[in-house]
Every structure is written in structure tokens, then in C-alpha cells.
Write a protein that holds these residues in place. Structure first.
Motif, PDB file in Angstrom:
ATOM      1  N   PHE A  11       0.629  -0.970  -0.331  1.00 24.88           N
ATOM      2  CA  PHE A  11       0.324  -0.242  -0.050  1.00 24.88           C
ATOM      3  C   PHE A  11       1.127   0.832   0.350  1.00 24.88           C
ATOM      4  CE2 PHE A  11      -1.773   3.939   1.891  1.00 24.88           C
ATOM      5  CZ  PHE A  11      -3.149   3.772   2.358  1.00 24.88           C
ATOM      6  N   THR A  12       0.148   2.048  -0.749  1.00 21.51           N
ATOM      7  CA  THR A  12       0.855   3.415  -0.711  1.00 21.51           C
ATOM      8  C   THR A  12       0.110   4.781  -1.234  1.00 21.51           C
ATOM      9  OG1 THR A  12       2.731   5.021  -1.344  1.00 21.51           O
ATOM     10  CG2 THR A  12       1.938   3.334  -3.360  1.00 21.51           C
ATOM     11  N   ASN A  13      -0.079   5.662   0.138  1.00 25.13           N
ATOM     12  CA  ASN A  13      -0.711   6.617  -0.627  1.00 25.13           C
ATOM     13  C   ASN A  13       0.014   8.356  -1.330  1.00 25.13           C
ATOM     14  OD1 ASN A  13       0.954   8.450   1.388  1.00 25.13           O
ATOM     15  ND2 ASN A  13      -0.885   9.481   1.750  1.00 25.13           N
ATOM     16  N   THR A  14       0.752   7.702  -2.315  1.00 22.45           N
ATOM     17  CA  THR A  14       1.347   8.484  -3.239  1.00 22.45           C
ATOM     18  C   THR A  14       0.826   9.347  -4.230  1.00 22.45           C
ATOM     19  OG1 THR A  14       2.531   6.874  -4.797  1.00 22.45           O
ATOM     20  CG2 THR A  14       3.098   7.184  -2.755  1.00 22.45           C
ATOM     21  N   GLU A  19       2.372  17.459  -3.114  1.00 21.30           N
ATOM     22  CA  GLU A  19       3.998  17.578  -3.388  1.00 21.30           C
ATOM     23  C   GLU A  19       4.513  17.514  -2.423  1.00 21.30           C
ATOM     24  OE1 GLU A  19       6.788  19.185  -6.007  1.00 21.30           O
ATOM     25  OE2 GLU A  19       5.254  19.131  -7.588  1.00 21.30           O
ATOM     26  N   ASN A  20       6.027  17.172  -1.560  1.00 25.41           N
ATOM     27  CA  ASN A  20       5.812  18.057  -0.701  1.00 25.41           C
ATOM     28  C   ASN A  20       5.023  17.315   0.687  1.00 25.41           C
ATOM     29  OD1 ASN A  20       8.532  18.843  -2.132  1.00 25.41           O
ATOM     30  ND2 ASN A  20       7.201  20.680  -2.177  1.00 25.41           N
ATOM     31  N   GLU A  21       4.281  16.644   0.509  1.00 28.91           N
ATOM     32  CA  GLU A  21       3.466  16.181   1.248  1.00 28.91           C
ATOM     33  C   GLU A  21       4.387  14.984   2.103  1.00 28.91           C
ATOM     34  OE1 GLU A  21       0.611  17.833   3.425  1.00 28.91           O
ATOM     35  OE2 GLU A  21       1.656  19.555   2.673  1.00 28.91           O
ATOM     36  N   PRO A  22       3.944  14.452   3.652  1.00 34.98           N
ATOM     37  CA  PRO A  22       4.190  13.042   3.710  1.00 34.98           C
ATOM     38  C   PRO A  22       3.243  11.804   3.705  1.00 34.98           C
ATOM     39  CG  PRO A  22       3.802  14.302   5.409  1.00 34.98           C
ATOM     40  CD  PRO A  22       3.044  15.324   4.314  1.00 34.98           C
ATOM     41  N   ILE A  23       4.278  10.582   3.311  1.00 28.82           N
ATOM     42  CA  ILE A  23       3.159   9.845   2.344  1.00 28.82           C
ATOM     43  C   ILE A  23       3.942   8.478   3.915  1.00 28.82           C
ATOM     44  CG2 ILE A  23       4.741  10.359   0.321  1.00 28.82           C
ATOM     45  CD1 ILE A  23       6.820   8.269   0.057  1.00 28.82           C
TER      46      ILE A  23
END
Length: 68
Positions: A11-14, A19-23
Motif C-alpha cells: 500500500f502507498t498513498n502517493t 507534492e511535498n506532503e508526507p506519504i
């Protein structure tokens, strides 16, 4: 050397974050290599490098060469 292996990510929330937010990432694997180790990218294997020790004949030859 650091190897980041993303082959097992579950899983990833990318795609949802800006942009530049924590993932968030689940099952991201990190390998730390030092001299004498390697990582096969194709097979995803962490391996020691075989150390070829000189034969007694080679050691004697090297010792003779360094004396001369």
C-alpha cells in the motif's frame, strides 16, 4: 550504499497526497550494503561477495615479489 526495494509494497498513498506532503508506504524494504556485500536487483537478493583467498603458491609468489 542504501538500496530501497519497492517490489513488495502492499500500500502507498502517493497518488492521493499533494507534492511535498508526507506519504505512507507499507512493506518498503531497505538494505544497507558495506564493502563485501551486493544486492541482485533482478532477483531481490542480498548476498555476500565471495572472497577469493590467495593460494599458498600465490602468497609465496607475492612475498618473493615484495622482497625483490
Amino acid at each position: 550504499m542504501t538500496i530501497i526495494d519497492a517490489s513488495k509494497i502492499r500500500f502507498t498513498n502517493t497518488r492521493q497526497v499533494s507534492e511535498n506532503e508526507p506519504i505512507a508506504v507499507e512493506h518498503l524494504i531497505m538494505h544497507m550494503l558495506v564493502e563485501g556485500y551486493r544486492y541482485c536487483l533482478k532477483e531481490h537478493l542480498f548476498q555476500p561477495v565471495e572472497q577469493h583467498l590467495p593460494s599458498p603458491a600465490q602468497e609465496a609468489s607475492d612475498a618473493t615479489a615484495s622482497i625483490a
